[in-house]
Design a protein around this motif. Sequence first.
Motif, short mmCIF file in Angstrom:
data_model
loop_
_atom_site.label_atom_id
_atom_site.label_comp_id
_atom_site.label_asym_id
_atom_site.label_seq_id
_atom_site.Cartn_x
_atom_site.Cartn_y
_atom_site.Cartn_z
N ASP A 17 -23.16 -31.60 49.51
CA ASP A 17 -23.20 -30.22 48.80
C ASP A 17 -21.84 -29.74 48.89
N ILE A 18 -21.00 -30.02 50.02
CA ILE A 18 -19.83 -29.49 50.06
C ILE A 18 -18.83 -29.90 49.18
N LEU A 19 -18.93 -31.34 49.08
CA LEU A 19 -18.12 -32.30 48.00
C LEU A 19 -18.21 -31.76 46.74
N ARG A 20 -19.57 -31.37 46.47
CA ARG A 20 -20.01 -31.14 45.07
C ARG A 20 -19.45 -29.71 44.47
N ASN A 21 -19.38 -28.63 45.65
CA ASN A 21 -19.07 -27.39 45.22
C ASN A 21 -17.60 -27.12 45.58
N ILE A 22 -17.05 -27.73 46.37
CA ILE A 22 -15.60 -27.65 46.61
C ILE A 22 -14.68 -27.40 45.36
N GLY A 23 -13.78 -26.44 45.17
CA GLY A 23 -12.80 -26.18 44.17
C GLY A 23 -11.86 -27.45 44.12
N SER A 24 -11.56 -28.29 45.15
CA SER A 24 -10.55 -29.14 45.12
C SER A 24 -11.19 -30.58 44.43
N GLY A 25 -10.47 -31.18 43.69
CA GLY A 25 -10.67 -32.62 43.28
C GLY A 25 -10.48 -33.67 44.27
N ILE A 26 -11.69 -34.51 44.40
CA ILE A 26 -11.41 -35.64 45.38
C ILE A 26 -12.06 -36.79 44.79
N ILE A 27 -11.03 -38.03 45.03
CA ILE A 27 -11.26 -39.16 44.11
C ILE A 27 -10.80 -40.34 45.65
N THR A 28 -11.60 -41.17 45.38
CA THR A 28 -11.57 -42.48 46.31
C THR A 28 -11.44 -43.68 45.73
N VAL A 29 -10.65 -44.58 45.72
CA VAL A 29 -10.37 -45.82 45.36
C VAL A 29 -10.56 -46.92 46.40
N ASP A 30 -11.16 -48.11 46.01
CA ASP A 30 -10.82 -49.15 46.99
C ASP A 30 -9.56 -50.01 46.97
N THR A 31 -9.64 -51.12 47.75
CA THR A 31 -8.37 -51.91 47.77
C THR A 31 -8.08 -52.56 46.38
N GLY A 32 -9.03 -52.75 45.66
CA GLY A 32 -8.59 -53.22 44.14
C GLY A 32 -8.21 -52.08 43.34
N GLY A 33 -8.00 -50.90 43.53
CA GLY A 33 -7.72 -49.92 42.66
C GLY A 33 -8.76 -49.36 41.94
N ARG A 34 -10.19 -49.75 42.25
CA ARG A 34 -11.14 -49.27 41.40
C ARG A 34 -11.74 -47.79 41.85
N LEU A 35 -12.04 -47.05 40.96
CA LEU A 35 -12.89 -45.73 41.68
C LEU A 35 -14.14 -45.93 42.28
N ILE A 36 -14.30 -45.54 43.34
CA ILE A 36 -15.72 -45.57 44.01
C ILE A 36 -16.39 -44.38 44.31
N TYR A 37 -15.42 -43.26 44.20
CA TYR A 37 -15.98 -41.74 44.38
C TYR A 37 -15.22 -40.59 43.50
N MET A 38 -15.84 -40.04 42.87
CA MET A 38 -14.90 -38.94 42.27
C MET A 38 -15.94 -37.62 42.14
N ASN A 39 -15.63 -36.48 42.90
CA ASN A 39 -16.60 -35.27 42.95
C ASN A 39 -16.56 -34.35 41.63
N PRO A 40 -17.34 -33.83 41.32
CA PRO A 40 -17.42 -33.05 39.87
C PRO A 40 -16.13 -32.14 39.69
N SER A 41 -15.76 -31.56 40.64
CA SER A 41 -14.22 -30.71 40.52
C SER A 41 -13.48 -31.68 40.16
N ALA A 42 -13.22 -32.92 40.54
CA ALA A 42 -12.05 -33.79 40.09
C ALA A 42 -12.23 -34.31 38.55
N GLY A 43 -13.48 -34.34 38.04
CA GLY A 43 -14.10 -34.75 36.81
C GLY A 43 -13.54 -33.62 35.73
N LYS A 44 -13.77 -32.36 36.36
CA LYS A 44 -13.54 -31.20 35.47
C LYS A 44 -12.13 -30.94 35.18
#
Length: 556
Positions: free
Chosen positions: A198-225
Amino acid sequence: MHDAVRFSARAVLSPRRILRWTYIGRLAVATAIFLAAVTRWQSADTAHTLVAALALFGAIAFTAGSAWYAAARGGHLPNGFRYAQSACDLALVTAVVHITGGAASHFAALYILVIASATLLLPIGGGLLVAALGNVLYAVAAIWGHDGTVDAGVLLQVAVFVAVAFVSAAFSARLREDGAAKEELETQLVLARLEADDILRNIGSGIITVDTGGRLIYMNPSAGKLLGVDVAQAIGKPVAETLQANAPELAAALERTVRDRVRITRGEAAITSDGRRMAIGLTTTTIDARRQPSGVSATAIFQDITHNKRLEELRMRAERLEAVTELSASLAHEIKNPLASIRSAVEQLADAPRATDDDQVLGRLIVRESDRLSRLLSEFLDFARVRVTRLERVDLGAIARAASGLAAAHPDCKRGVQVMCVAPHDPLVVDGDEDLLHRAVFNIALNAVQATPERGEVRVELSRLAADQLPRGTPFEHAAVALRITDTGPGIADDVRERVFDPFFTTKVGGTGLGLPIVHRAIDAHRGIVLVDSSARGTHFTILLPHPLPASGDTP
């Protein structure tokens, strides 16, 4: 070890699982005894064959009814139902023991299974009660129909049953405690996961996580926006491919972090979304899950700092203007008086009887240039004297309407240009100097009129902004009054826009470059801010002034 115990607690303490195995065991024992009696019916006692048959059909009927009842009740099984299961199993085992030899029966150990299952199904007291009943039934089966004596073997069996009951009860209690602790831990983990999500979904900051191959494994809605990216479609794709168009600097920072394990703190980058370029503050970190390159992932946390940078630019601009103000005031005073003396002397020399035609031409040139310098110095002094001299509550809407009408009637207003002023009917009150505010609004409106081509439009709009509608980082404690002036001109180039508030910078022929700096100083003197945005579709100036709190005698 603890994980194994907790897993066992979860598996063993499930009532449905225990009942399922109880049904299977009950039917298997009843069927085996019945088949044994049938295959040996010629030598078997008729009464024993009858008991075996009744035990089988009774076990089948009772098990079918129990299964139907358990399915109908769902997950809730009352203790009475569980006591009935244990009683049925005790009766069945007693019949088996009676048929197969009483005290000498090899099937007496079945009582142990019944007692153990009862301690798992029932409370501790219930398990001990079933054990006591089992002891009584075993004693009856050992005595009834046989020699009627109770030997040491029977007593030993009873002691074993009692010991099994106590050990099973203790084990069951431990399993229940571990099971309850595990359920509580799982509940807390679920709650923590939900809260984090819930915090990650509603936080105003964008959060992106990539794996060792550089593929996106997480992106919260703020980052997408912020990035203008569809989160669902971006997951699993290479970050360089997904962000190359909108945020190449962010993609490069993530790839560098995951490749070189170099963390970035308080970095800055730029992203483009919906045609608008914005500055972001960036921090990256790495997570090394297995201490191996394959277990490395990188996370970037970023947020829009465009407003913060603009406010920082406003602060630096105000400091520069203040320094220029002091210098220009000193120079203007030092130059203006000698300049007036020079002008007067040259004018007299040019008008002297002995002056030649060339002297008169040069004299008029010097006088004209002296007048131009004098006007420039006067503007310098006006720029230096910009300050609030009379503070009172004024209606910014009325000031904007008057300034808009004056700009629309100016000779520089091209044919067909419409100047529209949109303001609420209720007064938009601010604390300020009416003359100074009028001058600031008129300067911006006149610039907009001069930049607008024929049949264009200039809009002057006013509104009241609540605290949560203000740009982040603005210095207002409460609400603010916003005045927006928009033209439909060709816009301002980026390199020019960065300097429009610099003193003496101008793109107009014959301009002094002090109009907008005076506007900035006037609004800054009222504790407000001036923002400018521009594109190929026009320029947009925004003035924000603090909205005063109602005085004690004012009507809200």
